[in-house]
Structure formats: structure tokens, C-alpha cells
Scaffold this motif. Sequence first.
Motif, PDB file in Angstrom:
ATOM      1  N   LEU A   1       0.966  -1.394   0.129  1.00  0.00           N
ATOM      2  CA  LEU A   1       0.446   0.107  -0.070  1.00  0.00           C
ATOM      3  C   LEU A   1       0.936   0.963   0.064  1.00  0.00           C
ATOM      4  CD1 LEU A   1      -2.830   1.137   0.449  1.00  0.00           C
ATOM      5  CD2 LEU A   1      -2.674   1.204   3.036  1.00  0.00           C
ATOM      6  N   LEU A   2       0.628   1.978  -0.894  1.00  0.00           N
ATOM      7  CA  LEU A   2       1.629   3.530  -1.369  1.00  0.00           C
ATOM      8  C   LEU A   2       0.580   4.542  -0.929  1.00  0.00           C
ATOM      9  CD1 LEU A   2       3.389   2.311  -4.932  1.00  0.00           C
ATOM     10  CD2 LEU A   2       4.201   2.043  -2.697  1.00  0.00           C
ATOM     11  N   ILE A   3       0.820   5.299   0.239  1.00  0.00           N
ATOM     12  CA  ILE A   3      -0.005   6.563   0.452  1.00  0.00           C
ATOM     13  C   ILE A   3       0.762   8.074   0.182  1.00  0.00           C
ATOM     14  CG2 ILE A   3      -1.198   4.892   1.920  1.00  0.00           C
ATOM     15  CD1 ILE A   3       0.459   7.009   4.055  1.00  0.00           C
ATOM     16  N   ASN A   4      -0.074   8.565  -0.685  1.00  0.00           N
ATOM     17  CA  ASN A   4       0.694  10.493  -0.012  1.00  0.00           C
ATOM     18  C   ASN A   4      -0.505  11.193   0.146  1.00  0.00           C
ATOM     19  OD1 ASN A   4       2.758  12.194  -0.930  1.00  0.00           O
ATOM     20  ND2 ASN A   4       2.753  12.231  -2.797  1.00  0.00           N
ATOM     21  N   SER A   5      -0.074  12.317   0.082  1.00  0.00           N
ATOM     22  CA  SER A   5      -1.052  13.803   0.257  1.00  0.00           C
ATOM     23  C   SER A   5      -0.435  14.546  -0.708  1.00  0.00           C
ATOM     24  CB  SER A   5      -1.122  14.628   1.694  1.00  0.00           C
ATOM     25  OG  SER A   5      -1.694  14.893   1.859  1.00  0.00           O
ATOM     26  N   LEU A   6      -1.495  14.748  -1.670  1.00  0.00           N
ATOM     27  CA  LEU A   6      -1.957  16.152  -2.136  1.00  0.00           C
ATOM     28  C   LEU A   6      -2.489  17.466  -1.773  1.00  0.00           C
ATOM     29  CD1 LEU A   6      -3.800  14.579  -5.575  1.00  0.00           C
ATOM     30  CD2 LEU A   6      -1.205  14.702  -5.094  1.00  0.00           C
ATOM     31  N   GLY A   7      -2.865  17.237  -0.175  1.00  0.00           N
ATOM     32  CA  GLY A   7      -3.302  18.637  -0.020  1.00  0.00           C
ATOM     33  C   GLY A   7      -4.460  19.145  -0.248  1.00  0.00           C
ATOM     34  N   ASN A   8      -4.581  20.604   0.590  1.00  0.00           N
ATOM     35  CA  ASN A   8      -5.801  21.083  -0.160  1.00  0.00           C
ATOM     36  C   ASN A   8      -5.661  21.686  -1.970  1.00  0.00           C
ATOM     37  OD1 ASN A   8      -4.272  23.575   0.653  1.00  0.00           O
ATOM     38  ND2 ASN A   8      -5.441  23.623   2.766  1.00  0.00           N
ATOM     39  N   LEU A   9      -6.214  22.683  -1.445  1.00  0.00           N
ATOM     40  CA  LEU A   9      -6.175  23.503  -2.963  1.00  0.00           C
ATOM     41  C   LEU A   9      -5.093  23.779  -3.024  1.00  0.00           C
ATOM     42  CD1 LEU A   9      -7.187  23.462  -6.425  1.00  0.00           C
ATOM     43  CD2 LEU A   9      -8.865  25.108  -4.601  1.00  0.00           C
ATOM     44  N   LYS A  10      -4.896  24.968  -2.120  1.00  0.00           N
ATOM     45  CA  LYS A  10      -4.035  26.012  -1.587  1.00  0.00           C
ATOM     46  C   LYS A  10      -2.747  25.762  -2.246  1.00  0.00           C
ATOM     47  CE  LYS A  10      -2.971  29.152   1.447  1.00  0.00           C
ATOM     48  NZ  LYS A  10      -3.522  30.251   2.773  1.00  0.00           N
ATOM     49  N   SER A  11      -2.812  24.434  -0.911  1.00  0.00           N
ATOM     50  CA  SER A  11      -1.292  23.771  -0.698  1.00  0.00           C
ATOM     51  C   SER A  11      -1.199  23.350  -2.982  1.00  0.00           C
ATOM     52  CB  SER A  11      -1.151  22.884   0.160  1.00  0.00           C
ATOM     53  OG  SER A  11      -1.003  23.063   1.523  1.00  0.00           O
ATOM     54  N   ARG A  12      -1.817  22.798  -3.511  1.00  0.00           N
ATOM     55  CA  ARG A  12      -1.234  21.875  -4.243  1.00  0.00           C
ATOM     56  C   ARG A  12      -0.969  22.951  -5.170  1.00  0.00           C
ATOM     57  NH1 ARG A  12      -5.770  19.264  -3.655  1.00  0.00           N
ATOM     58  NH2 ARG A  12      -7.177  20.237  -5.139  1.00  0.00           N
ATOM     59  N   LEU A  13      -2.038  24.163  -5.715  1.00  0.00           N
ATOM     60  CA  LEU A  13      -2.101  25.111  -6.663  1.00  0.00           C
ATOM     61  C   LEU A  13      -0.227  25.865  -5.994  1.00  0.00           C
ATOM     62  CD1 LEU A  13      -5.193  26.666  -6.469  1.00  0.00           C
ATOM     63  CD2 LEU A  13      -3.690  25.450  -8.629  1.00  0.00           C
ATOM     64  N   LYS A  14       0.269  26.278  -5.052  1.00  0.00           N
ATOM     65  CA  LYS A  14       1.492  26.367  -4.606  1.00  0.00           C
ATOM     66  C   LYS A  14       2.881  25.485  -4.914  1.00  0.00           C
ATOM     67  CE  LYS A  14       4.148  27.731  -0.439  1.00  0.00           C
ATOM     68  NZ  LYS A  14       4.395  28.245   0.838  1.00  0.00           N
ATOM     69  N   TYR A  15       2.423  23.892  -4.514  1.00  0.00           N
ATOM     70  CA  TYR A  15       3.287  23.110  -5.571  1.00  0.00           C
ATOM     71  C   TYR A  15       2.675  23.508  -6.697  1.00  0.00           C
ATOM     72  CZ  TYR A  15       5.303  18.407  -6.457  1.00  0.00           C
ATOM     73  OH  TYR A  15       6.211  17.127  -6.310  1.00  0.00           O
ATOM     74  N   ARG A  16       2.163  22.860  -7.599  1.00  0.00           N
ATOM     75  CA  ARG A  16       2.547  23.431  -8.737  1.00  0.00           C
ATOM     76  C   ARG A  16       2.734  24.182  -9.523  1.00  0.00           C
ATOM     77  NH1 ARG A  16      -2.504  22.878 -13.238  1.00  0.00           N
ATOM     78  NH2 ARG A  16      -1.987  23.134 -14.842  1.00  0.00           N
ATOM     79  N   GLU A  17       3.318  25.614  -8.988  1.00  0.00           N
ATOM     80  CA  GLU A  17       4.172  26.153  -9.120  1.00  0.00           C
ATOM     81  C   GLU A  17       5.367  26.266  -9.031  1.00  0.00           C
ATOM     82  OE1 GLU A  17       4.696  30.890  -7.944  1.00  0.00           O
ATOM     83  OE2 GLU A  17       2.867  30.231  -7.293  1.00  0.00           O
ATOM     84  N   ILE A  18       5.702  25.891  -7.934  1.00  0.00           N
ATOM     85  CA  ILE A  18       7.002  25.087  -8.014  1.00  0.00           C
ATOM     86  C   ILE A  18       7.682  23.870  -8.440  1.00  0.00           C
ATOM     87  CG2 ILE A  18       8.892  24.499  -5.957  1.00  0.00           C
ATOM     88  CD1 ILE A  18       7.996  27.376  -5.827  1.00  0.00           C
ATOM     89  N   LEU A  19       6.584  23.501  -8.893  1.00  0.00           N
ATOM     90  CA  LEU A  19       6.913  21.581 -10.156  1.00  0.00           C
ATOM     91  C   LEU A  19       6.959  22.069 -11.350  1.00  0.00           C
ATOM     92  CD1 LEU A  19       7.532  18.727  -9.961  1.00  0.00           C
ATOM     93  CD2 LEU A  19       4.871  18.921 -10.174  1.00  0.00           C
ATOM     94  N   VAL A  20       6.028  23.454 -11.673  1.00  0.00           N
ATOM     95  CA  VAL A  20       6.106  23.041 -12.335  1.00  0.00           C
ATOM     96  C   VAL A  20       7.857  24.214 -12.693  1.00  0.00           C
ATOM     97  CG1 VAL A  20       5.732  24.837 -14.875  1.00  0.00           C
ATOM     98  CG2 VAL A  20       3.612  23.320 -13.396  1.00  0.00           C
ATOM     99  N   SER A  21       8.138  25.016 -12.212  1.00  0.00           N
ATOM    100  CA  SER A  21       9.279  25.560 -12.050  1.00  0.00           C
ATOM    101  C   SER A  21      10.599  25.051 -12.816  1.00  0.00           C
ATOM    102  CB  SER A  21       9.731  26.881 -11.267  1.00  0.00           C
ATOM    103  OG  SER A  21      11.312  27.058 -11.295  1.00  0.00           O
ATOM    104  N   TYR A  22      10.206  24.054 -11.357  1.00  0.00           N
ATOM    105  CA  TYR A  22      11.930  22.535 -11.909  1.00  0.00           C
ATOM    106  C   TYR A  22      11.639  22.416 -13.056  1.00  0.00           C
ATOM    107  CZ  TYR A  22      13.424  18.016 -10.369  1.00  0.00           C
ATOM    108  OH  TYR A  22      15.056  17.019 -11.259  1.00  0.00           O
ATOM    109  N   LEU A  23      10.900  22.026 -13.585  1.00  0.00           N
ATOM    110  CA  LEU A  23       9.904  20.865 -14.827  1.00  0.00           C
ATOM    111  C   LEU A  23      10.786  21.712 -15.613  1.00  0.00           C
ATOM    112  CD1 LEU A  23       7.107  18.516 -13.569  1.00  0.00           C
ATOM    113  CD2 LEU A  23       9.495  17.895 -14.150  1.00  0.00           C
TER     114      LEU A  23
END
Length: 419
Positions: free
Chosen positions: A160-182
Motif C-alpha cells: 500500500l503506497l500513500i501520499n498527500s496532495l494537500g488542499n487546493l491552496k497547497s496544491r496550487l503552490k506546489y504546482r507552481e514550484i514543480l512547473v518551475s523545476y520541470l
Amino acid sequence: MISSVRGTKDILPEEMPIWYFIEKTLQEVSSLFGFKEIRLPIFEKTEVFQRSIGEATDVVRKEMYTFVDRGGDSITLRPELTASVVRAVIQHNLLSESPLLRLWYYGPLFRYERPQKGRLRQFHQYGAEIIGSSHPEADVEILLLANSIIKKLGISEYTLLINSLGNLKSRLKYREILVSYLKQHSNELSVESRERLGKNPLRVLDSKDPNDLEIIQNSPLIYDFLDEESKEHYNNTKMMLKEYGISFKEYPYLVRGLDYYSHTVFEFQSSFLGSQDAFGGGGRYNELFTQFSQKNDIPSIGFALGIERIVLILESQGIEFKQENPKVFVAYNDSKFIPKVLEIAQKLREFGISTIFDLQRRSLKAQLKDANKKGVSYTIIIGEEEINNQTISIKNMQDGNQFTIEIRKGIEFLINELK
């Protein structure tokens, strides 16, 4: 010869015992947890899936079976069932009857993808949803249900693998950082991941391309960008899973394939399936209801299990499921005795004893050979002498013993022996 459509499979009679076992297990364990079954249409209006799954996902862009019906409506064969459940809950106002819903479902789904081991264009899923709770104990309850089903099925080795994508606010913040890295590595990414980067960047983390994996391993982790609410929810979920003895492995790159997930996501994997090792998964979808014009978020969590993949796992483990044989074969040596054969066979069936007889008017010798081949427990033999004396001859197919008895007493004997 006309054969079945590519990506579909006939489930033949000899394969049915394993399916019956799985379906019975799903029903029993779901009931044990207080879940009620809901049955949904095979097809929906296309917008049901476009709104919920996300137009940038592979499912919507490449895999849906969509057509325009005679009324001019765009219709889609269901590629998943959570969206249909949400639509049904809203349409029938089910939350007005109860503020918390425990629902389960089972049936065929359709996705146009390359057929391979355990992956078909028409496939079957079991799923369950808890609708109306935002608390981590709901996450734990849904995982307890999934874990209980898997264990009850007899699947011995899985992760069983688990993770958290957080709430919408956290996810949008992470998405911005991830896009910058990728974007710094966009020239090294696979064609598919470059395409996802512009439309659904979190899905890049789900890539299996070897070059992509090297880049992903050094990418920012979403946990580092979770706000306090998201961290608390995730940490409490993990703590309770440990308390209940559910083993899991944290995998920070697990995102699942659909847009509606938030907070807890999870996946079940089995080494028996090879590289395509997932046989189930799910997560929380707190914002999905608002995509169906619902004013308020309805916190929810659910999961699904792929039945074809479960079948492969059980077969790989060497578990055998045998077709239950008929209990009685009624044989006769003259077609004029068929009315009496039918009468006796039907009487036994009324008492729940599976009974068959010859429908080709073959010789008595051929019938007895067939009875032996069918693996019945007893064979009834009806001939001229039996008809004249209102008796039947009963042969025990295990030890070969045979005796003649009055018809009513013979039926009673078989009922007592076989019930």
C-alpha cells in the motif's frame, strides 16, 4: 468468423467460479462495514466525466468512448464511477436523507487504451465511497475496508503506497514550484511528459519513462509545501493506520491519474502483475461536488479495485476455484419415460438440489458415461421395471453401490444426503 472486439474478453463458464468468489467477497465485506450498493448507468452525459476527471487527463483526451446519440446528446461509456456516484447523489438529493453516505458499486467500465495483461478496453471495477466526512478517520475507514477485502480475497503479498496532495491552496503552490523545476529539464523529458507539463504537470510525476524518473527523483516534494491543515490531516491518517496495523509505504510522487483528488491518495500494488503492478487505488476528493454546480464542498473519499487484475493475482498465487458440479443425473432407457424424468428432476430442484438429465435422447450407456464425466454424486436410473413398480434405481457415483427404492422415499433419501 466474427470474433470479439479487441480489448474485450469473454468470461467462459470454467472461469466463473473465481468471479463468483470475488463478487461474493465484495458484497459480504461491504455489508460488514455498513456500505450500501448503488447501481449506475453504463453511460452518462459526456460532461459528467469532462467536468470531474479533467479535460487535460489521458482518460478524457485519449481513452473515453464518446458518441452523439440520436437525440444529439454527447454520450460517454463510463470510464470510471466516482463521477457517476457524485452525479447520482446530487440528482437524488441523497445527503438530505443522511448526512453521511457509505456507498459501493461494481460493474464494467470502458477505456480505449492499448490492451495488455490485466488491462482491457472493457474491464470491471469494484469501488466504495464515503461521502460527507472531512476527518482522517474516514480515510482510515476506507483503507480498512479496502485492506479487509484484499485479505479476505486471499491476496497474500501486496504493498500500500500513500501520499498527500494537500488542499487546493497547497496544491496550487506546489504546482507552481514543480512547473518551475520541470521547465529547467523540459528538453530531457519524454514527449508525453512535455505535453503533460503544459496541461497537467502533476501527472509528470506518474511517468514510467526511465529518463523522466531520474528527473522526478530530484524534484521538489509536495509534503514540503503542505500547509498546517494538510499536514495535520495526513499525519493523523498515518498515525491511525499504524494503530490499526495497516502497513504502508509513503511514496511522495504518487498523484493518481485524475484531477479531482486532494489530500490522501493511495495505491495497492502487487509484484504478481509485473511492471503494471497497480490493482487498486483511490483518494480524497473534497472539491469534486462543486464541479457539478453544488454550492458547497462535500468532503469525500473512495477507492476502486480492478477485478481482472485481482483475478490475475489469485491465479498467479496458484489458488484454484472449481465449478460446482450438478448433484444428480437422471438417466432413462426409453424416451417415453421423459415425462417422469422431468417430474423427478423438477422435484429435486424444488428442494435446492441441482439436477440434470439428457436432452439428446442418447443410449443409457452414453448417459451414464456423461453422468460420470459431469462428476455428479448420484445417478437415478429409470427403466421399464422402475416405471411399472413406481420405483427408481439410485447409483452412488463415488462407491458404485446401486439400489432400487420407491420414488417418494428415493427423493427423500437424496434430499437428506445432498442438502
